[in-house]
Design a protein around this motif. Structure first.
Motif, PDB file in Angstrom:
ATOM      1  N   ASP A  25       5.523  12.422   1.386  1.00 35.58           N
ATOM      2  CA  ASP A  25       4.707  11.831   0.381  1.00 35.58           C
ATOM      3  C   ASP A  25       5.113  11.713  -0.997  1.00 35.58           C
ATOM      4  O   ASP A  25       4.934  11.045  -1.678  1.00 35.58           O
ATOM      5  CB  ASP A  25       3.243  12.633   0.462  1.00 35.58           C
ATOM      6  N   LEU A  28       7.480   9.081  -1.319  1.00 35.90           N
ATOM      7  CA  LEU A  28       6.926   7.788  -1.255  1.00 35.90           C
ATOM      8  C   LEU A  28       5.762   7.691  -2.629  1.00 35.90           C
ATOM      9  O   LEU A  28       5.402   6.476  -2.985  1.00 35.90           O
ATOM     10  CB  LEU A  28       5.900   7.431  -0.113  1.00 35.90           C
ATOM     11  N   HIS A  29       5.818   8.701  -3.218  1.00 31.93           N
ATOM     12  CA  HIS A  29       4.977   8.402  -4.491  1.00 31.93           C
ATOM     13  C   HIS A  29       5.721   8.632  -5.895  1.00 31.93           C
ATOM     14  O   HIS A  29       5.231   8.650  -6.968  1.00 31.93           O
ATOM     15  CB  HIS A  29       3.895   9.685  -4.612  1.00 31.93           C
ATOM     16  N   LEU A  37      13.520   5.592   2.783  1.00 27.85           N
ATOM     17  CA  LEU A  37      13.240   6.803   3.115  1.00 27.85           C
ATOM     18  C   LEU A  37      13.567   7.027   4.547  1.00 27.85           C
ATOM     19  O   LEU A  37      13.075   6.263   5.296  1.00 27.85           O
ATOM     20  CB  LEU A  37      11.739   7.219   3.093  1.00 27.85           C
ATOM     21  N   ARG A  56       5.306   0.263   4.241  1.00 28.26           N
ATOM     22  CA  ARG A  56       6.469   1.016   3.826  1.00 28.26           C
ATOM     23  C   ARG A  56       7.093   1.530   4.927  1.00 28.26           C
ATOM     24  O   ARG A  56       7.774   2.678   4.824  1.00 28.26           O
ATOM     25  CB  ARG A  56       6.074   1.864   2.807  1.00 28.26           C
ATOM     26  N   TYR A  57       6.693   1.543   5.893  1.00 31.63           N
ATOM     27  CA  TYR A  57       6.858   2.468   7.391  1.00 31.63           C
ATOM     28  C   TYR A  57       7.598   1.534   8.651  1.00 31.63           C
ATOM     29  O   TYR A  57       6.854   0.669   8.931  1.00 31.63           O
ATOM     30  CB  TYR A  57       5.848   3.156   7.856  1.00 31.63           C
TER      31      TYR A  57
END
Length: 65
Positions: A25, A28-29, A37, A56-57
């Motif tokens: 997290d 991603l933030h 990532l 995003r995954y």
């Protein structure tokens, strides 16, 4: 330089999933939008992997042997 891809690599083994999720997290933030990532977490439980979804995954488990 504005579109340069930055790779963040997280490797872990045997950590509680809640701790790994906090690290994910955090990456991603970030405000910089071009972040890749890479998470290497051997023996991840499929239930935990499904906790991540969205644009995003991408699950790359197929690359592991």
């Amino acid at each position: 330089m504005e579109n340069t891809l930055v790779s963040a690599i997280i490797t872990t083994y045997g950590r509680p999933f809640s701790l790994v999720k906090r690290a994910i997290d955090s990456v991603l933030h970030q405000t910089y939008p071009h972040i890749e990532l890479i998470l290497f977490m051997p023996a991840i439980r499929s239930g935990n992997a499904s906790s991540f979804s969205g644009t995003r995954y991408r699950n790359a488990n197929s690359f592991c042997t």
